[in-house]
Design an enzyme around this catalytic site. Sequence first.
Site, mmCIF file in Angstrom:
data_model
loop_
_atom_site.group_PDB
_atom_site.id
_atom_site.type_symbol
_atom_site.label_atom_id
_atom_site.label_comp_id
_atom_site.label_asym_id
_atom_site.label_seq_id
_atom_site.Cartn_x
_atom_site.Cartn_y
_atom_site.Cartn_z
ATOM 1 N N TYR A 186 0.450 25.597 40.606
ATOM 2 C CA TYR A 186 -0.205 26.837 40.180
ATOM 3 C C TYR A 186 0.006 27.811 41.336
ATOM 4 O O TYR A 186 -0.665 27.668 42.376
ATOM 5 C CB TYR A 186 -1.714 26.641 39.987
ATOM 6 C CG TYR A 186 -2.130 25.765 38.834
ATOM 7 C CD1 TYR A 186 -2.008 26.196 37.523
ATOM 8 C CD2 TYR A 186 -2.682 24.501 39.058
ATOM 9 C CE1 TYR A 186 -2.425 25.398 36.462
ATOM 10 C CE2 TYR A 186 -3.095 23.698 38.000
ATOM 11 C CZ TYR A 186 -2.957 24.157 36.706
ATOM 12 O OH TYR A 186 -3.362 23.375 35.664
ATOM 13 N N THR A 229 3.181 26.022 36.327
ATOM 14 C CA THR A 229 2.324 26.105 35.140
ATOM 15 C C THR A 229 1.916 27.555 34.927
ATOM 16 O O THR A 229 1.336 28.182 35.825
ATOM 17 C CB THR A 229 1.101 25.182 35.306
ATOM 18 O OG1 THR A 229 1.596 23.845 35.464
ATOM 19 C CG2 THR A 229 0.196 25.247 34.090
ATOM 20 N N SER A 263 0.729 16.432 39.886
ATOM 21 C CA SER A 263 -0.122 17.619 39.789
ATOM 22 C C SER A 263 -0.419 18.161 41.168
ATOM 23 O O SER A 263 -0.646 17.401 42.118
ATOM 24 C CB SER A 263 -1.432 17.252 39.094
ATOM 25 O OG SER A 263 -2.378 18.288 39.262
ATOM 26 N N LYS A 299 6.095 25.749 32.751
ATOM 27 C CA LYS A 299 5.347 24.871 31.856
ATOM 28 C C LYS A 299 4.227 25.670 31.194
ATOM 29 O O LYS A 299 3.412 26.302 31.896
ATOM 30 C CB LYS A 299 4.745 23.708 32.649
ATOM 31 C CG LYS A 299 3.762 22.842 31.857
ATOM 32 C CD LYS A 299 3.324 21.642 32.683
ATOM 33 C CE LYS A 299 2.387 20.729 31.932
ATOM 34 N NZ LYS A 299 1.005 21.218 31.887
ATOM 35 N N HIS A 325 -0.981 22.743 27.345
ATOM 36 C CA HIS A 325 -1.848 22.121 28.357
ATOM 37 C C HIS A 325 -2.727 21.050 27.711
ATOM 38 O O HIS A 325 -3.873 20.830 28.108
ATOM 39 C CB HIS A 325 -2.714 23.208 29.009
ATOM 40 C CG HIS A 325 -3.004 22.991 30.471
ATOM 41 N ND1 HIS A 325 -2.483 23.767 31.467
ATOM 42 C CD2 HIS A 325 -3.789 22.082 31.102
ATOM 43 C CE1 HIS A 325 -2.940 23.362 32.639
ATOM 44 N NE2 HIS A 325 -3.726 22.329 32.446
HETATM 45 C C1 FMN Z 1 -6.951 15.202 32.601
HETATM 46 C C2 FMN Z 1 -5.803 16.166 32.546
HETATM 47 C C3 FMN Z 1 -5.466 16.870 33.686
HETATM 48 C C4 FMN Z 1 -4.398 17.766 33.640
HETATM 49 N N1 FMN Z 1 -4.043 18.389 34.794
HETATM 50 C C5 FMN Z 1 -2.992 19.235 34.773
HETATM 51 C C6 FMN Z 1 -2.564 19.852 35.970
HETATM 52 O O1 FMN Z 1 -3.103 19.623 37.043
HETATM 53 N N2 FMN Z 1 -1.533 20.721 35.887
HETATM 54 C C7 FMN Z 1 -0.900 20.999 34.703
HETATM 55 O O2 FMN Z 1 0.028 21.790 34.676
HETATM 56 N N3 FMN Z 1 -1.263 20.393 33.563
HETATM 57 C C8 FMN Z 1 -2.287 19.525 33.569
HETATM 58 N N4 FMN Z 1 -2.652 18.900 32.420
HETATM 59 C C9 FMN Z 1 -1.887 19.123 31.180
HETATM 60 C C10 FMN Z 1 -0.760 18.081 31.053
HETATM 61 O O3 FMN Z 1 0.248 18.327 31.988
HETATM 62 C C11 FMN Z 1 -0.106 18.107 29.676
HETATM 63 O O4 FMN Z 1 0.267 19.422 29.351
HETATM 64 C C12 FMN Z 1 -0.965 17.542 28.554
HETATM 65 O O5 FMN Z 1 -1.845 16.541 29.010
HETATM 66 C C13 FMN Z 1 -0.048 16.964 27.477
HETATM 67 O O6 FMN Z 1 -0.757 16.526 26.402
HETATM 68 P P1 FMN Z 1 -1.174 14.987 26.114
HETATM 69 O O7 FMN Z 1 -2.265 14.674 27.058
HETATM 70 O O8 FMN Z 1 -1.616 15.085 24.674
HETATM 71 O O9 FMN Z 1 0.041 14.097 26.279
HETATM 72 C C14 FMN Z 1 -3.708 17.990 32.431
HETATM 73 C C15 FMN Z 1 -4.059 17.269 31.293
HETATM 74 C C16 FMN Z 1 -5.093 16.364 31.334
HETATM 75 C C17 FMN Z 1 -5.425 15.585 30.096
HETATM 76 C C1 COI Z 2 -7.969 20.725 38.298
HETATM 77 C C2 COI Z 2 -7.373 21.396 37.104
HETATM 78 C C3 COI Z 2 -6.832 22.714 37.522
HETATM 79 C C4 COI Z 2 -6.323 20.537 36.512
HETATM 80 C C5 COI Z 2 -5.857 20.935 35.151
HETATM 81 O O1 COI Z 2 -4.917 21.656 34.986
HETATM 82 C C6 COI Z 2 -6.515 20.401 33.994
HETATM 83 O O2 COI Z 2 -7.575 19.778 34.155
HETATM 84 O O3 COI Z 2 -6.031 20.606 32.877
#
Ligand code: FMN
Ligand code: COI
Length: 335
Positions: free
Chosen positions: A115, A141, A93, A206, A230
């Site tokens: 991003y 993303t 990330s 994404k 997401h």
């Molecule tokens: C705590 C957390 C932080 C995330 N941070 C990002 C991120 O920084 N950038 C991003 O593109 N997606 C982020 N995501 C989305 C994940 O990449 C992903 O799309 C999602 O968690 C997939 O679903 P799942 O948790 O059910 O496997 C985040 C998801 C979670 C749960």
């Molecule tokens: C710090 C956030 C931008 C990270 C994210 O994409 C998320 O928490 O789903």
Amino acid sequence: MAGLDPVHRDFFAGGAGEERTVRANAAAFDRLRLLPRVLRATGTPDPGLTLLGAALPGPVLIAPTAFHRLAHPDGEVATARAARDTGTVLTVSMAATTPIERIADTGARLWFQLYPQPDRDFTAHLVERAEAAGVTALVVTVDSPVFGRRERDLRNGFLDLPAGLVCENLRDPATGRIRDIVMDPSLGWDDVVRLRTTTRLPILVKGVLHPADAAEAVARGLDGVIVSNHGGRQLDGAVATIDALPAVAAAVRGRIPVLLDGGVRRGADVVTALARGASAVLIGRPVLWGLAAGGRDGVAGVLTELHEDVVRVMALCGAATLADLPPDLVREVRP
Ligand SMILES: Cc1cc2nc3c(=O)[nH]c(=O)nc-3n(C[C@H](O)[C@H](O)[C@H](O)COP(=O)(O)O)c2cc1C
Ligand SMILES: CC(C)CC(=O)C(=O)O
């Protein structure tokens, strides 16, 4: 989760609004059943694949998730060691709490999630820095023109990282200060394509759910799409990813890889997604739970168990390779 602050656990587990889409991702898999084939003498299945030119032992990759040092003091380094030791890809990330160079030092195969920032020079700096560290793909993303409204975080007052933790990759090269992440509502396809002038890395988008957007990604010469909502953290009410996948795969027609994340928890989910047209899947929260529970070993445990489950489910479905997972393996049942 032992040792995890409840506020941070809520940040990891939670989604936007009513968390309808968080639940929908799982519920949609619950509506799908497998119709296995028998007596195909497949031997032990091989779930290996080639993705963007790289040979991988299996179709489960690690989705980008922010703030791994909230889950475990070793943070992204522990996650990367588990990725390295199991042979999978870690998508780092942009909001990682460890510098990309230190994560890359583990020797893991890394992609970098971006991003794009309104400050194009800073965006170019970020991409150049990730590329210099050795990442092999860029994941842009595109489902976040604004922040989703995460009500657990609002209730908990979780607005900032605790003292001592920062988004290390957002350090401004001129001032040395950590910049805030800006979600850019003006981001468009041209901005994504313009990244080609900065990097030779393959670029995946994404957060695609609509087949017309997937077709646009192909038309724009991008290298892959990730069907994602997401993890339900942005648009509450968005369609479940496994429901969106077939139309996206039909629009892409095999011209570029289609990946999926959201609610993938078991080998049957992985096999279902591949039968519906995905080349591979990514998991987000399960990795965070493994990290919180046991650092490198916890993440490796999650990845290994899921890999073994994929192999078991392939055998039970009569599939020798990932090429043996046709769409008619999956049936929809009434809830
Ligand atoms: C705590 C957390 C932080 C995330 N941070 C990002 C991120 O920084 N950038 C991003 O593109 N997606 C982020 N995501 C989305 C994940 O990449 C992903 O799309 C999602 O968690 C997939 O679903 P799942 O948790 O059910 O496997 C985040 C998801 C979670 C749960
Ligand atoms: C710090 C956030 C931008 C990270 C994210 O994409 C998320 O928490 O789903």
